[in-house]
Motif scaffolding. Sequence first.
Motif, PDB file in Angstrom:
ATOM      1  N   GLY A 189      86.651  76.312  51.084  1.00  0.00           N
ATOM      2  CA  GLY A 189      87.486  76.494  52.228  1.00  0.00           C
ATOM      3  C   GLY A 189      88.183  75.238  52.430  1.00  0.00           C
ATOM      4  N   LYS A 190      88.326  74.409  51.405  1.00  0.00           N
ATOM      5  CA  LYS A 190      89.254  73.184  51.430  1.00  0.00           C
ATOM      6  C   LYS A 190      90.800  73.335  50.928  1.00  0.00           C
ATOM      7  CE  LYS A 190      85.736  69.938  50.035  1.00  0.00           C
ATOM      8  NZ  LYS A 190      85.220  68.986  49.000  1.00  0.00           N
ATOM      9  N   ILE A 191      91.619  72.511  51.653  1.00  0.00           N
ATOM     10  CA  ILE A 191      92.925  72.970  51.299  1.00  0.00           C
ATOM     11  C   ILE A 191      93.085  72.158  50.117  1.00  0.00           C
ATOM     12  CG2 ILE A 191      95.358  72.169  52.197  1.00  0.00           C
ATOM     13  CD1 ILE A 191      94.353  72.062  54.822  1.00  0.00           C
ATOM     14  N   MET A 192      93.767  72.983  48.859  1.00  0.00           N
ATOM     15  CA  MET A 192      93.912  72.399  47.702  1.00  0.00           C
ATOM     16  C   MET A 192      95.527  72.230  47.336  1.00  0.00           C
ATOM     17  SD  MET A 192      90.968  72.392  46.667  1.00  0.00           S
ATOM     18  CE  MET A 192      91.016  71.727  45.211  1.00  0.00           C
ATOM     19  N   GLY A 193      96.172  72.664  48.226  1.00  0.00           N
ATOM     20  CA  GLY A 193      97.610  72.388  48.030  1.00  0.00           C
ATOM     21  C   GLY A 193      98.614  73.310  49.111  1.00  0.00           C
ATOM     22  N   TRP A 194      99.869  73.189  48.773  1.00  0.00           N
ATOM     23  CA  TRP A 194     100.943  73.557  49.939  1.00  0.00           C
ATOM     24  C   TRP A 194     101.949  74.515  49.288  1.00  0.00           C
ATOM     25  CZ3 TRP A 194      99.606  72.219  54.923  1.00  0.00           C
ATOM     26  CH2 TRP A 194      98.649  71.367  55.305  1.00  0.00           C
ATOM     27  N   GLU A 195     102.404  75.401  49.839  1.00  0.00           N
ATOM     28  CA  GLU A 195     103.904  75.960  49.304  1.00  0.00           C
ATOM     29  C   GLU A 195     104.953  75.415  50.311  1.00  0.00           C
ATOM     30  OE1 GLU A 195     106.109  80.193  48.312  1.00  0.00           O
ATOM     31  OE2 GLU A 195     104.108  80.206  49.056  1.00  0.00           O
ATOM     32  N   ALA A 196     105.722  75.158  49.837  1.00  0.00           N
ATOM     33  CA  ALA A 196     107.160  74.369  50.606  1.00  0.00           C
ATOM     34  C   ALA A 196     108.066  75.683  50.515  1.00  0.00           C
ATOM     35  CB  ALA A 196     107.748  73.300  49.628  1.00  0.00           C
ATOM     36  N   LEU A 197     108.218  75.914  51.949  1.00  0.00           N
ATOM     37  CA  LEU A 197     109.023  77.101  52.318  1.00  0.00           C
ATOM     38  C   LEU A 197     110.305  76.787  53.253  1.00  0.00           C
ATOM     39  CD1 LEU A 197     106.075  79.163  53.741  1.00  0.00           C
ATOM     40  CD2 LEU A 197     107.133  79.643  51.390  1.00  0.00           C
ATOM     41  N   LEU A 198     111.410  77.461  52.702  1.00  0.00           N
ATOM     42  CA  LEU A 198     112.807  76.909  53.155  1.00  0.00           C
ATOM     43  C   LEU A 198     112.865  77.220  54.486  1.00  0.00           C
ATOM     44  CD1 LEU A 198     116.058  76.880  51.230  1.00  0.00           C
ATOM     45  CD2 LEU A 198     115.791  78.089  53.412  1.00  0.00           C
ATOM     46  N   ARG A 199     113.423  76.212  55.437  1.00  0.00           N
ATOM     47  CA  ARG A 199     113.597  76.882  56.713  1.00  0.00           C
ATOM     48  C   ARG A 199     115.178  76.112  57.008  1.00  0.00           C
ATOM     49  NH1 ARG A 199     110.453  79.767  55.804  1.00  0.00           N
ATOM     50  NH2 ARG A 199     108.465  80.294  56.950  1.00  0.00           N
ATOM     51  N   MET A 200     115.815  76.870  57.860  1.00  0.00           N
ATOM     52  CA  MET A 200     117.225  76.236  58.264  1.00  0.00           C
ATOM     53  C   MET A 200     117.054  76.028  59.769  1.00  0.00           C
ATOM     54  SD  MET A 200     120.956  77.757  58.473  1.00  0.00           S
ATOM     55  CE  MET A 200     120.927  78.224  60.228  1.00  0.00           C
ATOM     56  N   VAL A 201     117.558  74.590  59.931  1.00  0.00           N
ATOM     57  CA  VAL A 201     117.362  74.107  61.403  1.00  0.00           C
ATOM     58  C   VAL A 201     118.851  74.425  61.889  1.00  0.00           C
ATOM     59  CG1 VAL A 201     117.060  72.177  63.008  1.00  0.00           C
ATOM     60  CG2 VAL A 201     115.723  72.286  60.980  1.00  0.00           C
ATOM     61  N   GLY A 202     119.057  75.123  63.060  1.00  0.00           N
ATOM     62  CA  GLY A 202     120.230  75.276  63.859  1.00  0.00           C
ATOM     63  C   GLY A 202     120.783  74.178  64.207  1.00  0.00           C
ATOM     64  N   GLU A 203     122.087  73.937  64.778  1.00  0.00           N
ATOM     65  CA  GLU A 203     122.941  73.090  65.347  1.00  0.00           C
ATOM     66  C   GLU A 203     122.071  72.624  66.621  1.00  0.00           C
ATOM     67  OE1 GLU A 203     126.810  73.978  65.519  1.00  0.00           O
ATOM     68  OE2 GLU A 203     127.131  73.484  63.558  1.00  0.00           O
ATOM     69  N   ASP A 204     121.173  73.724  67.331  1.00  0.00           N
ATOM     70  CA  ASP A 204     120.610  73.548  68.653  1.00  0.00           C
ATOM     71  C   ASP A 204     119.057  73.078  68.498  1.00  0.00           C
ATOM     72  OD1 ASP A 204     119.957  75.925  67.693  1.00  0.00           O
ATOM     73  OD2 ASP A 204     120.189  76.814  69.330  1.00  0.00           O
ATOM     74  N   GLY A 205     118.627  72.937  67.098  1.00  0.00           N
ATOM     75  CA  GLY A 205     117.346  72.697  66.873  1.00  0.00           C
ATOM     76  C   GLY A 205     116.423  73.892  66.666  1.00  0.00           C
ATOM     77  N   GLU A 206     117.050  74.878  66.652  1.00  0.00           N
ATOM     78  CA  GLU A 206     116.166  76.300  66.424  1.00  0.00           C
ATOM     79  C   GLU A 206     115.773  76.221  64.984  1.00  0.00           C
ATOM     80  OE1 GLU A 206     115.997  80.995  67.255  1.00  0.00           O
ATOM     81  OE2 GLU A 206     117.640  79.866  68.040  1.00  0.00           O
ATOM     82  N   VAL A 207     114.634  76.866  64.794  1.00  0.00           N
ATOM     83  CA  VAL A 207     114.300  77.093  63.393  1.00  0.00           C
ATOM     84  C   VAL A 207     114.492  78.282  62.776  1.00  0.00           C
ATOM     85  CG1 VAL A 207     112.686  76.361  61.475  1.00  0.00           C
ATOM     86  CG2 VAL A 207     112.781  74.907  63.377  1.00  0.00           C
TER      87      VAL A 207
END
Length: 692
Positions: free
Chosen positions: A451-469
């Motif tokens: 049940g432990k967190i062993m790692g992460w996946e880095a997923l690409l996101r784009m932040v809009g000019e108004d801050g929306e992801v």
Amino acid sequence: ELNPQIAWVADPSGQITEIAPLWGDLVGVSLEEGYGEGWKRVLHPDDLPTIEEIWDEAVRTGDEDRVDARYRVRLVDGSYRWFRVRARPRHADNGSIVAWYGSLEDIHDQVLAEEALRSSEDRYRLASRATNDVIWDWSFEDQRATWAGAHKKVLGYPELHGNTDLDFWLDHIHPDDRPRVLASQTDALETGADYWHEEFRFLTASGEWIDTRSRCVIVRDESGKPIRLVGSMLDITQQKRAEAELHWAAFHDPLTRLPNRALYQERLRTAIESARQLDRFVALVVLDMNGFKDLNDTLGHAAGDQVLVEMGTRLTRNLPRNATVARLGGDEFAIIIPDLSTLDAHRVFLARLSSDLADTMEYESLSIPISFCGGLAIWPRDASGPEELLIAADLALYTAKADIPGTITEFSPGLRVAAEGRAAMLATARAALTDGRIVPYYQPKIDLHSGKIMGWEALLRMVGEDGEVFPPSYISAAFTDAEITVKLTDRMFSCVFADLANWRATGTVVGRIAINVAAGDFRKQTLAERLLAHAREYGQTLAELDIEVTESVLIGEFGPEVSRMLDELRSKGVMVALDDFGTGYASLTHLQKIPVDVIKIDKSFIDQLDYRDAKATAVTDAILQMAKRLDMQTVAEGVETIEQARYLKARGCTFGQGYLFSRPIPAVEVPTFLSTPNLHRWEFGSAVSSTR
């Protein structure tokens, strides 16, 4: 005297009267001492009785073929060396023997080679007792085969305890395989090959055809002529079945059992190539279901799955036999109608299809309407290749969705304005890169056993000019642009290493971080250098980094070079994960060759997990078993329910990733998320309540 063979002469009674000088030089005895029966003094004691018996019998009977034997001769240094002796009588006019003429030939090296081969064969036969290898030994001189090893267990024929002729082997090879096997073996025998191998079906005593792999060593005489074949047969039926299941899964949708996107692409290319040669037309229809998400939300996924299956059934039964119906993903289907004689030849099929889809379907006493939209494009009228044809059909589909839902809209040149959308995506991606609005969001990977967190996946996101992801699909066209793809990946590398440096500075332990890379990242052959440069910039190493690549990247046109670069990264501590496994075309043979440490099971398979349906879980089970045997870690993508997590845990899946545990979160929230105590408990129920 120059002859390497040692000539000798004996009188009719068998007494030696002449010996070539070379004999005296070899044994250190004068020729005179060798006359009569003096030659026997230099024979090995163990060989002398047999040779005397052969020689006495030949002299007594006058048998011309009697004297052909081997024995050891003591040389001048005291060592023994193998020779072959042969002799023939010379007859007088009345038929009586007047003399015997013979020769000695040095065969020591040949005998040693034969003994080494026999020793090797004996060791192999002993080893085969612990395996399922069937050992066979074919003699060209005897035209017989002897059998050993696991033939009773694998083949079951009692006659294999003795020996068999060629017909036994040929008669039990599958008739469809026999010509290929014979041609392959003949080629190996006639071209001087040292080995031969082939795979074929073989009939067992139970009447079952099994898949076998046969390999052998070709033993040749001094002239290169084959004299023996020594080899094995291995039952590979289970391996073949496993490969067939994985191959089917790679090209089919497990829910509807229709071809998937990979097989659709292959068939569309084939249809267009055939139509180009025959001057015919190809119709491509792309279909989407209307309101499918609402259907899932209101009636549940089981109802949605049933609608998808029914959709596939109706599409298939209303089209010609040579048509292809594929599920491209979600509620999107594609239809390929090849070999059309006219531009309008598709209409009769689509009219019948539209009529059938107009009828509702029954589900648990409910009548569910099947609402759809479709886009149609014709090759070569609307496009020159498969990719352009799909774009044209998609443009027509978008038009149908916006203007006339429930119909199939035909492509027209005016729809090409949609291509401007791609240009807009590329511009948006470039602007986001310039402004630093491409950022990683992190989704945890949970050890399903602790049940432990062993790692992460880095997923690409784009932040809009108004801050929306926005998700990556908002700039999806950018991932097909080689230049922008590299820039997006470099931006992700930089951000991830910066986040790692910040976390470590505050004592936050996050485990391994996985980053996706695309085919474009391997084109410049500088992936390792780029990664190292970003790591050094922030004082980090690659020791806790995972690289995720898809099957198409590993096995595509740059496959060998990709493998080389990944091997280089692995030498620096990077682990390689095969992303979306099962949706492409990797086979067992590929997995043995490509540099992969982790297999990520695609969400489409996880969605189908159901204790009551063995077929739905067969592919996932097969992948987990295969990964275990190959000593690879496994990550299940898209885990959304506690039942899925428990099922995967019970079958040995290493990690889980999905909304059950957490949606992707920004870097600033990772330390807080890690401090949530419930996430470190082994049972997943508490994790659900804390992350949703």
